[in-house]
Design an enzyme around this catalytic site. Sequence first.
Site, PDB file in Angstrom:
ATOM      1  N   HIS A   1       1.059  -0.951   0.036  1.00  0.00           N
ATOM      2  CA  HIS A   1       0.022  -0.107   0.266  1.00  0.00           C
ATOM      3  C   HIS A   1       1.114   1.009   0.076  1.00  0.00           C
ATOM      4  O   HIS A   1       0.228   2.025   0.778  1.00  0.00           O
ATOM      5  CB  HIS A   1      -0.740  -0.351   1.399  1.00  0.00           C
ATOM      6  CG  HIS A   1      -1.630  -0.778   1.431  1.00  0.00           C
ATOM      7  ND1 HIS A   1      -2.757  -1.911   0.298  1.00  0.00           N
ATOM      8  CD2 HIS A   1      -1.351  -1.990   2.051  1.00  0.00           C
ATOM      9  CE1 HIS A   1      -2.756  -2.966   1.245  1.00  0.00           C
ATOM     10  NE2 HIS A   1      -2.205  -3.311   2.097  1.00  0.00           N
TER      11      HIS A   1
ATOM     12  N   SER B   1      16.524  21.010 -16.096  1.00  0.00           N
ATOM     13  CA  SER B   1      15.570  21.674 -16.330  1.00  0.00           C
ATOM     14  C   SER B   1      15.575  22.636 -16.372  1.00  0.00           C
ATOM     15  O   SER B   1      16.525  23.194 -16.463  1.00  0.00           O
ATOM     16  CB  SER B   1      14.660  22.425 -14.882  1.00  0.00           C
ATOM     17  OG  SER B   1      13.920  23.047 -15.287  1.00  0.00           O
TER      18      SER B   1
ATOM     19  N   LYS C   1      17.517  20.735 -11.070  1.00  0.00           N
ATOM     20  CA  LYS C   1      16.637  19.248 -10.955  1.00  0.00           C
ATOM     21  C   LYS C   1      18.311  18.236 -11.996  1.00  0.00           C
ATOM     22  O   LYS C   1      18.705  18.671 -12.218  1.00  0.00           O
ATOM     23  CB  LYS C   1      15.163  19.754 -12.272  1.00  0.00           C
ATOM     24  CG  LYS C   1      14.653  20.706 -11.494  1.00  0.00           C
ATOM     25  CD  LYS C   1      13.524  19.425 -10.252  1.00  0.00           C
ATOM     26  CE  LYS C   1      12.632  18.723 -11.200  1.00  0.00           C
ATOM     27  NZ  LYS C   1      11.520  19.518 -11.895  1.00  0.00           N
TER      28      LYS C   1
ATOM     29  N   GLU D   1      10.925   8.089 -17.154  1.00  0.00           N
ATOM     30  CA  GLU D   1       9.635   8.023 -17.513  1.00  0.00           C
ATOM     31  C   GLU D   1       9.331   7.920 -18.316  1.00  0.00           C
ATOM     32  O   GLU D   1       8.218   7.959 -18.738  1.00  0.00           O
ATOM     33  CB  GLU D   1      10.070   9.503 -17.102  1.00  0.00           C
ATOM     34  CG  GLU D   1       9.532  10.453 -15.538  1.00  0.00           C
ATOM     35  CD  GLU D   1      10.422  11.901 -16.097  1.00  0.00           C
ATOM     36  OE1 GLU D   1       9.337  12.536 -15.815  1.00  0.00           O
ATOM     37  OE2 GLU D   1      11.271  11.825 -16.258  1.00  0.00           O
TER      38      GLU D   1
END
Length: 455
Positions: free
Chosen positions: A153, A274, A280, A287
Amino acid sequence: MWGGRFDSGPAAIMGEITPSIDFDKRLAGEDLAGSKAHVRMLAVEGIISKDDGQAILRGLEQIEKEIADGSLVFKRELEDIHLNIEARLAEIIGPAAGRLHTARSRNDQVVTDFRLWVRSACERADGGLLALQRALFAQAEKHVATIMPGFTHMQVAQPVTFGHHMMAYVEMFARDRGRFEDARKRLNESPLGAAALAGTSFPIDRDNTAKTLGFARPMRNSMDAISARDFALEYLAACVITATNLSRLAGELVQWSTPAFGFVKLSDAFTTGSSIMPQKRNPDAAELVRGKTGRVLGDFVALATVIKGLVLTYGTDMQEDKERVFDAADTVELCLAAMAAMIADLTAQPDKMRAAAEPGYPTATDLADWVVRVLKKPFREAHHIAGSIVKLAETKGVALDQVPLAEMQGIEPAITKEVLAVLSLESSVNSRMSLGGTAPARVKEQIAYWKGLLK
Ligand code: ARG
């Protein structure tokens, strides 16, 4: 090629909608192999003369070279790879070229090519999966005893090891390999010689061409041979499941590499910056692997939708099969390569993993198990006792093994100081000795099992 009964040429728009050469040129190698096998058989059976057979073979070999060096220019007016090659053959050897298509149709030709192509694609997928398994295995070997939180979970559940986690994916990708292997085995039958749909009146030898092309046998039913695309669907299904498994691993990489987790570091080579936020480090490749799952599932759904309404045998609808398969193959092969490279690249951060495993009382089950084992209580009662001690620890703001013994005894008088030995992360992990469990000794067994297989 087929204009005998036509008075006028096709409408201009037909030149837009019918050609498949832009994509089916990828079948050139398979088409040449199929034609060579067919023409040899025709000559052996005396269906065409030896001389014509030789001339056709020579022509096909020249075309093979022209395709390899890029000098053959494909023409959209010639619709597809089959007609492009046959037209070029006629330019090279003259009228004898017209004998190649004896006892054959584009219908059995295209599906022969396509089965050969998908067969190779299954083998490439297997190779890509093997490379990924090896990368996971190498991380597992390094981190057999590296403790991290195991989640259910998405809540800290019980401590596990990073090696155990990596080996879980080795198992998953092994089943993906099995699916490609099964698909390959089932598709490896020859449709060549089914001709348009009903077979042919020429005395062809289908066993001969099947053997030449590495098929296990000729397909038994010519109508099935022409109609069937379940092999392509089965390949796509294996791709979808592989992409789905890859997506889960990619998702974990995204999560693990975010500073909030910090379980792994991807090097500069596998992250991007970024354009606005200088701090970043984005895990783009992970992804994208996760994101591309959608298009692979889309490929499966698209082809299943095309096929589901088709009566036997061939319909031009089927021309839509190739782009879906090519796209899925390209995507899955790319994702496998990217994932294997990322797994090899990542550096585990054991301190971060451990720090994340401490809070959340992940050894509460060990406490309950101790109460069962030593105090002989039923598990449900032990669960309740451990729960009360967790609550106590929570109010005091301390770890389980920091709760004073006297206070534990206030909840369950029979508890002794021996309980402390089972409350550390190490002892929890080491105690999970059941088959397949997270104890390093058990993970080492899994590693030993796979070592030979992944050589
Ligand atoms: N380009 C066609 C395809 O991809 C080849 C088969 C065409 N057969 C036909 N009878 N028109 O399916």
